[in-house]
Write a protein that holds these residues in place. Structure first.
Motif, PDB file in Angstrom:
ATOM      1  N   PHE A  31       0.836  -1.200   0.000  1.00  0.00           N
ATOM      2  CA  PHE A  31       0.000   0.000   0.000  1.00  0.00           C
ATOM      3  C   PHE A  31       0.872   1.252   0.000  1.00  0.00           C
ATOM      4  O   PHE A  31       0.544   2.262  -0.618  1.00  0.00           O
ATOM      5  N   ILE A  74      -0.522   5.161  -1.036  1.00  0.00           N
ATOM      6  CA  ILE A  74      -1.782   5.431  -0.353  1.00  0.00           C
ATOM      7  C   ILE A  74      -1.485   6.003   1.029  1.00  0.00           C
ATOM      8  O   ILE A  74      -0.701   5.430   1.768  1.00  0.00           O
ATOM      9  N   VAL A  91     -13.584  -9.713  -5.529  1.00  0.00           N
ATOM     10  CA  VAL A  91     -12.273  -9.228  -5.950  1.00  0.00           C
ATOM     11  C   VAL A  91     -12.425  -8.159  -7.030  1.00  0.00           C
ATOM     12  O   VAL A  91     -11.831  -7.077  -6.962  1.00  0.00           O
ATOM     13  N   TYR A 150      -4.644 -11.959   0.781  1.00  0.00           N
ATOM     14  CA  TYR A 150      -5.790 -11.904   1.682  1.00  0.00           C
ATOM     15  C   TYR A 150      -7.070 -12.451   1.085  1.00  0.00           C
ATOM     16  O   TYR A 150      -7.915 -12.952   1.814  1.00  0.00           O
ATOM     17  N   PHE A 151      -7.262 -12.316  -0.239  1.00  0.00           N
ATOM     18  CA  PHE A 151      -8.558 -12.703  -0.787  1.00  0.00           C
ATOM     19  C   PHE A 151      -8.546 -14.132  -1.319  1.00  0.00           C
ATOM     20  O   PHE A 151      -9.593 -14.710  -1.535  1.00  0.00           O
ATOM     21  N   ALA A 208     -13.861  -5.017  -5.424  1.00  0.00           N
ATOM     22  CA  ALA A 208     -12.900  -4.306  -4.583  1.00  0.00           C
ATOM     23  C   ALA A 208     -11.902  -3.529  -5.446  1.00  0.00           C
ATOM     24  O   ALA A 208     -11.597  -2.366  -5.172  1.00  0.00           O
ATOM     25  N   PHE A 266     -11.308  -1.491   0.952  1.00  0.00           N
ATOM     26  CA  PHE A 266     -10.826  -2.484  -0.020  1.00  0.00           C
ATOM     27  C   PHE A 266     -10.761  -3.858   0.641  1.00  0.00           C
ATOM     28  O   PHE A 266     -11.201  -4.865   0.083  1.00  0.00           O
ATOM     29  N   ILE A 267     -10.227  -3.876   1.851  1.00  0.00           N
ATOM     30  CA  ILE A 267     -10.058  -5.149   2.546  1.00  0.00           C
ATOM     31  C   ILE A 267     -11.417  -5.720   2.954  1.00  0.00           C
ATOM     32  O   ILE A 267     -11.660  -6.926   2.834  1.00  0.00           O
ATOM     33  N   ILE A 281      -8.151   1.883   2.055  1.00  0.00           N
ATOM     34  CA  ILE A 281      -7.467   0.649   2.469  1.00  0.00           C
ATOM     35  C   ILE A 281      -8.419  -0.263   3.249  1.00  0.00           C
ATOM     36  O   ILE A 281      -8.631  -1.407   2.841  1.00  0.00           O
ATOM     37  N   VAL A 335      -1.693  -7.773  -2.527  1.00  0.00           N
ATOM     38  CA  VAL A 335      -2.561  -7.782  -1.353  1.00  0.00           C
ATOM     39  C   VAL A 335      -3.723  -8.745  -1.579  1.00  0.00           C
ATOM     40  O   VAL A 335      -4.105  -9.512  -0.697  1.00  0.00           O
ATOM     41  N   LYS A 336      -4.272  -8.689  -2.783  1.00  0.00           N
ATOM     42  CA  LYS A 336      -5.397  -9.575  -3.117  1.00  0.00           C
ATOM     43  C   LYS A 336      -4.990 -11.038  -2.942  1.00  0.00           C
ATOM     44  O   LYS A 336      -5.695 -11.824  -2.332  1.00  0.00           O
ATOM     45  N   GLY A 344     -13.045  -7.054  -0.135  1.00  0.00           N
ATOM     46  CA  GLY A 344     -12.289  -8.167  -0.703  1.00  0.00           C
ATOM     47  C   GLY A 344     -12.322  -9.425   0.132  1.00  0.00           C
ATOM     48  O   GLY A 344     -12.320 -10.526  -0.409  1.00  0.00           O
ATOM     49  N   ILE A 345     -12.317  -9.306   1.449  1.00  0.00           N
ATOM     50  CA  ILE A 345     -12.273 -10.512   2.278  1.00  0.00           C
ATOM     51  C   ILE A 345     -13.670 -11.022   2.606  1.00  0.00           C
ATOM     52  O   ILE A 345     -13.941 -12.207   2.491  1.00  0.00           O
TER      53      ILE A 345
END
Lengths: 479, 501
Positions: free
Chosen positions: A377, A382, B164, A429-430, B167, B152-153, B149, A425-426, B156-157
């Motif tokens: 980030f 950001i 996805v 975490y995703f 997000a 987004f999380i 931030i 990040v995706k 996304g989660i």
């Protein structure tokens, strides 16, 4: 005049030189393959040099007949270079043992390269510049090929060497043109001769060649081709070193050359810097999207980051110089932290380099994932993370110099860049978890990861010291 | 009272809560329970502090109150500077009001990674409140962007199947708009010599520069509002976000755009704002009518409410740019009301989604037979969304129409048409979900609201009625500040003539 030169301004360099020579002796007399005390000795030498840098006087001191200069600017940049070298050397320790790269030459070469970088930062003459660059490049060529029994590493070293030699040639040619048309190699004399802005075409051509040679060292587009291959091919610990200290030293030298001897020709070199800044930002943003290897991705990311730093340089003002220094300091921390995370990517004893190997890291290694997330980030710029402040400074400098188009292109490419940082990040975490990494992560690596990510996360709480330090350094560059 | 840095307390209390949640260790079950409790209590404490802020706020004073300034970034003159005026104070309260509701609404819906979820919400609360309190452009931008931030999380989660994509679209779309805003901030800082918002409000920028700055600001705020045609990220983000994420998205994040227009575009760039007013009117009217028609055709409940948000935000931008007292106050009221009502509607969808796991309108029908309390609550919020007198929606919309009639009759007429369409899609949605025969097998055993859910909805119901029946307790707070804003929003020529007299 045969008086003995004043050695005090060059104290950090002398310490490193003594260390490097001593390391060679140790290697010769120990006659075994493992490096034994060599790494520790190198670390001690670098720490001493760092102390010498920190406590160096901030007033201007020149020595060796004006070839070498020491002031607040060199002090700050040398501090960054030494920090980068130190941390990456510490981080590499257990990695080298594991990968059987623990020959004694390694710390010796790193020390020589670092010495070369300090010389680059302090160069005050085209000859000192060239000697510094060669002293830092030659050990790097060797280190890139350090795993000599793997094809990738030797290929990286060879590629780096050939392109590096070419750029040295261009640089040398440019220096000789400048000398021929301006009549001096000393930065001070050049600044006086060229200060009126009526430089002859020969000097301009020389400037272009010098800039091209230096652009190669900072891996700015269109002289970036070596970067992805060398980053990918070199062992990870070495890539971490490449991405950190040499970049700072090269930017420091680039800035010194453009601002000091060619300060009167800002109209000429600004076009060059604007062009390579835009090209680097664009390439760094778009080419990284399709990368699957994280080291290649970081190579393109570093190209893009250099582009942003050059936005500040293009301003050609003291404010701009300060922004470049701030940007590079933050970039150094982010890069080291990210490579720390890459060095933690290891499963079943094998190093992993694919971005997809990071999948599900948020579950399997929550701390590493959080740290890498913060770093990504921050790289994307950001707020409130440190990377944002770096970008804020360079764009402000560009706007103050009236370079609106450059600033707008810069922020738009940063949006494109955000895409691939977010992709990491995706993945972490995703996505569903991939194979978990080996545990435990070596203590020195995890300390580096934790330290850098905390610095990046909490930078906004107390940004004062870095910013005022950078302001002093920039002021020294613009007397 | 002046010795207490109440704004900084409100801003950073949730962050402290987040740090506390971070330190919770142990078994997953216990961690989840403690994380929920800590998040609820911190957000409630923040809400109580924000009520105290509202109580201590002096409505007669048009200037910023509770101002705190600490030097932060040396050299650039960027400071940590916070304060609230009559426009922002209610948004602070709104943010602090919605967060505990979100925490409560996620009590059972979120079972995985509860700790991270609560941290994300608390961090987001800090950012949201910070945005409305910031009196420094760079500080504002940091909070404004920082929200991306955690959001987004969260999408996304904990989001739906296409989380996805949603997000990324949300993040990159808003980032692309915001970076131009950053360039505008830096330019204003350079030309105006400061990043202090109150000082910049009194700075007269050159009109030719104003147009460019205004467009850069517009790029950011129009995406946030969102205005047609920059709204396409919103339906995706809303549909995929978890219920509480949608609540914050609709309740607070959409308000940032309107707030940005009020705080920056109007007072700092008055000439450009006047120049671009027809442009804003056009986009807003298209938004009101077009997105209402689109909402009419939606099969997905969340998507329908998302499109209705775009339509309501069209009212906000019309109101704000009428540059009349009624219009601006109406715009703020629509924002506050929509913050509560759309949040409540998303929670209503969340209630049935938690039970049936479908957002399709077709899967429901006849819920009134099994869920009478739910039907009544849903009815109230439907009416509030339509703008029935006695609910919060009415006050804002009627004020906006008053303002619009003074400024431009055809805009007002077209906007009124949007209200009719709004009634159509909301009532049709309500009829299809709540009324009719209960024929679906899986709905025959559906349960009505439980105690926790009633606790979630009760404060929302109370506020909607309060805003509708006695709106003066909200309007009084903003009068003085809106009047001051009107003075600042006059074109530079008029301002100079006034000063000369």
């Amino acid at each position: 005049m045969t008086t003995f030169p004043d050695l005090a301004p060059a104290l950090p360099e002398l310490i490193l030189l003594a260390t490097a020579i001593f390391l060679l002796m140790v290697g010769v007399f120990r006659r075994t393959d493992d490096d034994g005390p060599a790494t520790s000795l190198a670390l001690v030498g670098m720490t001493l040099a760092l102390i010498a840098v920190v406590f160096a006087p901030s007033e201007v001191g020149t020595t060796f007949d004006g070839l070498f200069v020491s002031d607040a600017y060199t002090r700050f940049m040398k501090g960054l270079v030494l920090l980068g070298a130190l941390i990456t050397l510490i981080m590499a320790r257990s990695y080298r043992v594991r990968e059987r790269m623990n020959q004694f030459e390694y710390p010796g070469l790193i020390t020589f390269a670092t010495l070369g970088m300090l010389m680059m930062v302090s160069a005050n003459d085209l000859m000192a510049l060239y000697v510094g660059i060669e002293l830092h490049s030659l050990p790097l060529y060797v280190i890139a090929a350090f795993k000599r029994d793997t094809r990738r590493s030797t290929e990286a070293g060879l590629k780096y060497f050939i392109l590096g030699a070419l750029s040295s040639g261009m640089l040398l040619y440019g220096c000789s043109l400048v000398y021929g048309f301006a009549g001096s190699t000393s930065f001070d004399t050049l600044a006086m001769t060229l200060g009126h802005g009526d430089a002859s075409i020969g000097v301009v051509v020389g400037l272009v060649f010098v800039a091209a040679g230096l652009a190669f060292k900072i891996s700015a587009v269109p002289f970036h081709m070596w970067t992805p291959d060398v980053y990918e091919g070199a062992p990870t610990a070495i890539t971490a070193f490449f991405a950190a200290a040499p970049k700072v030293a090269a930017i420091a030298l680039f800035m010194r050359v453009l601002v000091d001897p060619f300060g009167g020709m800002v109209g000429e070199w600004r076009q060059i810097v604007v062009f390579i800044a835009i090209a680097s930002m664009l390439l760094g943003a778009f080419a990284a999207i399709y990368q699957t290897n994280i080291k290649r991705l970081m190579a393109y990311s570093s190209i893009g980051n250099i582009g942003y730093a050059l936005v500040g340089l293009a301003a050609g003002t003291e404010q701009g110089a300060q922004s470049v220094i701030v940007y590079m300091a933050i970039y150094l921390v982010m890069t080291i932290g990210t490579f720390g995370c890459i060095m933690a990517m290891r499963a079943k004893g094998q190093m992993l380099e694919n971005i997809s190997d990071l999948a599900g890291l948020g579950r399997t290694q929550p701390m590493v994932a959080a740290a890498l997330g913060i770093l990504m980030f921050s790289m994307a710029g950001i707020p409130p993370l440190a990377g944002f402040f770096g970008k804020l400074y360079v764009f402000l400098a560009a706007i103050e110099a009236g370079l609106y188009a450059l600033a707008v292109i810069g922020v738009l490419t940063s949006v494109v860049g955000a895409f691939y940082y977010l992709r990491i990040v995706k993945l972490m975490y995703f996505d569903e978890a991939a194979e978990p990494f080996d545990r435990p992560i070596e203590s020195e690596v995890s300390m580096v990861i934790a330290g850098t990510s905390l610095v990046i996360l909490l930078f906004f709480v107390y940004p004062g010291p870095l910013l005022t330090g950078a302001a002093q350094a920039a002021a020294a560059l613009f007397p | 009272m002046n010795t207490l840095p109440i704004l900084s307390l409100i801003i950073f209390l949730p962050l402290v809560g987040a740090a506390m949640v971070l330190t919770i260790r142990g078994e997953a079950e216990i961690v989840a329970r403690n994380a929920r409790a800590v998040a609820l209590w911190t957000s409630l404490a923040t809400f109580i502090l924000s009520l105290a802020l509202w109580a201590w706020f002096d409505p007669a004073n048009p200037d910023f109150q509770f101002v705190r300034t600490i030097e932060w970034i040396p050299g650039l003159g960027i400071s940590y500077s916070v304060g609230v005026d009559g426009i922002s104070v209610l948004f602070v309260v709104l943010s602090a009001f919605l967060t505990p509701i979100c925490v409560l609404a996620s009590w059972q819906a979120i079972t995985e990674r509860v700790k991270e979820y609560m941290i994300a919400f608390l961090v987001m609360e800090t950012m949201m409140i910070g945005v409305f309190c910031a009196l420094d452009m760079v500080l504002f931008y940091i909070f404004f962007e920082g929200i991306l931030i955690p959001m987004f999380i969260i999408i996304g989660i904990w989001g739906g199947p296409r989380r996805v994509y949603a997000a990324f679209k949300f993040f990159l779309y808003t980032l692309a708009g915001s970076v131009l805003f950053l360039i505008a901030i830096l330019t204003m800082a350079y030309v105006g010599g400061t990043t202090d918002i109150p000082t910049l409000m009194d700075t007269a920028f050159d009109p030719s520069l104003q147009y460019w700055l205004w467009l850069a600001l517009f790029a950011s705020f129009a995406v946030k509002v969102p205005m047609w045609p920059f709204h396409t990220w919103l339906p995706d983000a809303h549909v995929e976000a978890p219920t509480a994420g949608s609540v914050i998205l609709a309740g607070i994040l959409l308000k940032l755009g309107g707030y940005g227009f009020l705080r920056f575009s109007l007072p700092m760039l008055p000439d450009a704002s006047l120049f671009f007013t027809p442009f804003i009117y056009t986009l807003s009217v298209v938004a009101v009518i077009y997105t209402s028609l689109v909402a009419l055709m939606q099969q997905d409940m969340k998507k329908l409410i998302a499109y209705s948000s775009v339509a309501h935000m069209g009212f906000v931008t019309i109101g704000v740019f009428t540059m009349t007292t009624q219009g601006i106050e109406g715009g703020i009221m629509v924002m506050l009301s929509h913050g509560i009502v759309s949040a409540a509607l998303f929670l209503c969808v969340g209630v049935v989604y938690d039970r049936v796991h479908s957002r399709e309108i077709e899967t429901y029908g006849g819920l009134v037979h099994r869920m009478p309390i739910y039907a009544a609550v849903f009815m109230l919020f439907t009416m509030a969304s339509i703008g029935l007198p006695g609910t919060s929606g009415f006050v804002g919309e009627i004020l906006v129409l008053f303002g619009a009639f003074q400024a431009n009759t055809s805009v007002a007429a077209l906007a009124a048409l949007g209200i009719i369409l709004g009634a159509a899609y909301m009532l049709w949605l309500y009829r299809r979900v709540i009324f009719g025969e209960l024929t679906k097998e899986n709905l025959k055993t559906i349960l009505d609201l439980d105690r926790r859910e009633i606790a979630v909805f009760a404060p929302l119901v109370a506020v909607v009625l309060w805003m509708g029946i006695y709106p003066n307790s909200f309007l009084d707070v903003m009068h003085a500040s809106v009047d001051k804003l009107m003075l600042q929003a006059q074109p530079t020529v008029v301002q100079q003539a006034d000063a000369a007299q």
